[in-house]
Every structure is written in C-alpha cells, then in structure tokens.
Design an enzyme around this catalytic site. Structure first.
Site, PDB file in Angstrom:
ATOM      1  N   GLU A  46       1.367   6.429  -6.954  1.00  0.00           N
ATOM      2  CA  GLU A  46       0.316   7.449  -7.044  1.00  0.00           C
ATOM      3  C   GLU A  46       0.913   8.860  -7.040  1.00  0.00           C
ATOM      4  O   GLU A  46       0.497   9.722  -7.831  1.00  0.00           O
ATOM      5  CB  GLU A  46      -0.635   7.264  -5.866  1.00  0.00           C
ATOM      6  N   LYS A  66       0.839  -1.199   0.000  1.00  0.00           N
ATOM      7  CA  LYS A  66       0.000   0.000   0.000  1.00  0.00           C
ATOM      8  C   LYS A  66       0.876   1.252   0.000  1.00  0.00           C
ATOM      9  O   LYS A  66       0.574   2.246  -0.675  1.00  0.00           O
ATOM     10  CB  LYS A  66      -0.925   0.004   1.219  1.00  0.00           C
TER      11      LYS A  66
END
Length: 463
Positions: A195, A188
């Site tokens: 991202e 993550k």
C-alpha cells in the site's frame, strides 16, 4: 440473554466493526474503558446512537462484559497495537476460562502476536492474530480479514468473520484462514507495505504531471483515463482528492507536504532485511515519507541548492506504462516476501487465496489483484508469468525514459526509479558482487567460491 461475541475498544475501527456485526444479526456486547473526565459511558452512548445496536449490551466494567458472553467466549480486541494489547490481555485473564478465544484485530507486530499466542495457550486460552484492512468504511461495510492461529479455533469464529467481510466477484467472503502463529498480522503488515508503494507511485505520477504544468483537474482526467486498464481503490480516491475544492481552491494544494506513518511500513522494511529479500520498493516508499516529514530541513536545503526547471518531456502514455511497470514490480516483491516468510516459518500460506481476499474490502484492491489470483496459482514468481512478461517488455522502454527524465529533471521519484533499477538487477546474469566478495575476503577472510567450481568449496586468498 448472553451475547454471541464481544468487542473491546470503541475507536473508529471498533465502532465500525461493532455496527457491522450487529447489522449481520449477531447479538453482541461492546466494551470501552472508563477514564474519568475523558472517556465516560462511551459504550452506552455509542449503543444509543445507532438503531442496529438496540440489542447490543454496552459495558465499561470488564468483568460484567465478560460475564455477558456465552461460553466459550469470543472477544475481538480493537485497541492500539503494542503494550496496550498486553495490558488489556492481562486484565482480561482474570475473567476468562480455558478455551475462550481472544481475536486481536489491530495492527500488531506478527512476532508479538506469536508470543501472545504461546503465553495465553499456557493458560488454556486461545489467541488469534487477525489482520483487518479497509479503513473505517471497510470495517463497516466489509473489510478484508486475515485470521491466523490455531486452525481448529478458526472454525469457531469463522461464521462471524466471514459474515462481516467484503465479498469478491463470485460472492465469496474476503476472509480466509492464513496460517499458524502470527501469519495473519504478517500478511497485513506486507499488505500495508504494498500500500505504501502504491500510494507513493501515484504521488510520483502526480508530481511529474505538476512539474509539467498540468492542473489538478487535468491530472484527475489523466488518472481517470487509466481506470479502464488499471483501476484500483487508491486510483479512485486519488481522483476524488484531486477534484476536491474548498471554495474556489483545490484542497490538495492547501495540504502540507508531510506524510505520516503508523509503523507498519517500518516493520515491513525491517522484515525485508531480516528475511534477506530484495524487496526494494517498500523501503523506498517508507524513506520517501521520512524525507517528506523533514519539511524545515528541505526548505533550508532548497535555499542552498537551486533546482533547474524541468525541460524534459514525459508523455501521458509513457507515464501510464511506467506506473503499470512499477506496480508489477511492487506486487511481485510483496508476494515473494510473503512466500519467503511462509517457507521459513512453515505457515503454508496460499498466495492465490491471499490475493483473492485482497480483491475486495481492502485498501490495495484492484483489477490487477484480481488477475493475480490466477497468476499465483501457476507460480509464486510473478516474473515468470507470460502475460506479465509481455507487459513488462512492452513498458520497459517507457519506465527507462521516465526514470532518466526524472533524474535529469530533478524530480524526486524513488519508487518509479527503483522499480526499473530492481528489474535490471533481477534480470542481470552477472552482478559486480564478485568484487564485493573479494573485498570481504581481503579484509575479513570471509572466503569466496570460484566460477565453474561445482564442488561448492569456499576459498580464501592472501591478497
């Protein structure tokens, strides 16, 4: 009647996940702390607000909350990462029993997650580190979920996580067991690093078009034309942002150019250094945010040094090709970093399966991610993929031209420029590192190896 699963922490994500669980038909208990004058009856008020929560049991007493759950208990934590997690766990342990499962769904550091697993395991408790991506909307409608910890424990929470997860193109849940220890929070963290880069690349393309005098609406049209070949969630929301107006003015033009961060980009950058990986784009994106935050210093510097008017020409096709080239390098670096960590820790992460659960629900979902599901089955090194080799060769000239134009035109475009800089280094048969190693041997007797010496012997010279 006992609840099947409980959730602690009714912030934005906690509320959305609670509603998601209830919508899927699970009997749930929800808890939020009581702070006089600040947080009073939060769970009760929230439960009354939504029809799907009519069967949910709300609490602000932790002991009563735990008692309301069937055993072995399954509790999802949605609290702020860091010391808060330890404080909640410390309070919880008084009421828990062996084989109870606590699932940390926040953005905790993966090493902290591994530590907590060991500490709770000593008390017979099970701790699962679980990455959740998708933001408020994803948490409600279906996020991408990355659980890790004891594999046999995952089977006991699997039906809940898979039920609330997004679905891929084949209807399979965007949730899969990642691996041991804190691997779920690690992937993550790297997801967030990827991202950061994807967002920065779009910002740089926007900056280039703005410097060329393109209006917000026309930039949106350019980005809209990219969706046919390069569609992604971030591209879609960027188009919406560019078109949003407040009265007669574009809202984007009223937003101060200072970008914040919550820490995962920082953690990812530290991990890149710790694992010795040349994942150069995540740090570039992180430092671009840091640079933006020093607005006052930038204004002061701008008064001292003039910026020349951009006179170069970057075509829309060149910009699109450059964006595609840089995204390939970004994903290549991100997955290579995950593979390195997986090998070092024995996590045995399936990169193709990881890409699959990132095709829906999460912030970096894209058409390209769907292609990576198949590509990563063949080789973890994306730069060996024939399809990507063809694209890289076809877009290489464009990214070189765009990078050069940005440097000459004084446009700050760190990720576009670094993507081609990294590629040139990656494909270099020789690098000037021989000089660096000689320097190290000169001042520190760090030794070196000789060209063509198959023995692997390390030598030292008295320079």
């Amino acid at each position: 009647m006992s609840s099947e699963i409980g959730l602690i922490g009714l912030g934005v994500m906690g509320k959305s996940l609670s509603r998601n669980l209830a919508q899927k038909g699970f009997k749930i208990s929800i808890f939020n702390r009581h702070v006089a004058g600040k947080e009073e009856d939060v769970a009760v008020k929230f439960q009354r607000e939504y029809q799907e929560l009519k069967e949910a049991q709300p609490f602000d007493n932790l002991g009563e909350f735990v008692k309301s759950l069937e055993t072995p208990r399954k509790i999802i934590l949605m609290v702020n990462a860091g010391p808060t997690v330890d404080l909640v766990l410390n309070d919880l342990q008084e009421f828990l029993e062996p084989q109870d499962i606590v699932i940390d769904g926040g953005n905790s550091h993966y090493q902290e997650t591994s530590r907590r697993m060991s500490e709770l395991e000593a008390h017979g408790l099970i701790f699962m580190g679980t990455g959740v991506s998708g933001g408020e909307e994803g948490a409600l409608k279906g996020p991408s979920i990355m659980p890790s910890g004891q594999k046999d424990a995952y089977s006991k929470i699997q039906k809940y996580l898979e039920a609330i997860a997004a679905r891929d193109a084949d209807g399979k849940p965007c949730c899969t067991y990642i691996g041991k220890e804190g691997s779920g929070h690690f992937v993550k963290m790297i997801h967030n690093g990827i991202e950061y880069v994807e967002m920065q690349l779009l910002a740089e393309c926007y900056a280039i078009l703005k410097r060329q005098g393109t209006s917000n609406e026309n930039i949106a049209q350019v980005f809209e034309s990219w969706r046919q070949d390069l569609d992604s969630y971030l591209l879609q929301i960027t188009i919406d942002i560019l078109r949003k107006k407040e009265g007669n003015d574009y809202l984007l033009d009223k937003i101060l150019d200072k970008a914040g961060n919550k820490g995962t980009g920082n953690w990812a950058t530290v991990s890149i250094a710790n694992y010795g990986q040349p994942a150069t784009l995540i740090p570039a994106a992180l430092f671009a945010r840091y640079l933006s935050f020093f607005k006052e210093l930038r204004l002061e510097t701008a008064e001292t040094f003039s910026t020349k008017k951009f006179s170069g020409e970057i075509t829309k096709d060149q910009l699109k090709d450059s964006y595609q080239f840089a995204r390939i390098m970004n994903h290549h670096q991100g997955f290579a970093l995950i593979h390195r960590a997986s090998e070092q820790h024995g996590w045995d992460i399936d990169l193709s399966e990881l890409a699959r659960i990132w095709t829906g629900g999460c912030i970096i979902k894209s058409d390209f991610m769907k292609e990576l599901v198949e590509y990563l089955k063949a080789d973890v090194n994306l730069l060996t993929n024939e399809n990507l080799i063809e694209i890289i060769n076809a877009t290489h000239n464009a990214i070189q031209s765009v990078a050069a134009a940005c440097i000459q035109g004084e446009i700050h475009a760190p990720c576009l420029i670094e993507s081609v800089n990294y590629f040139h280094g990656q494909k270099a048969a020789t690098l000037p590192a021989n000089l660096i190693q000689a320097q190290r041997d000169y001042f520190g007797a760090h030794t070196y190896q000789r060209v063509g010496d198959s023995s692997g012997e390390f030598l030292h010279t008295e320079w």
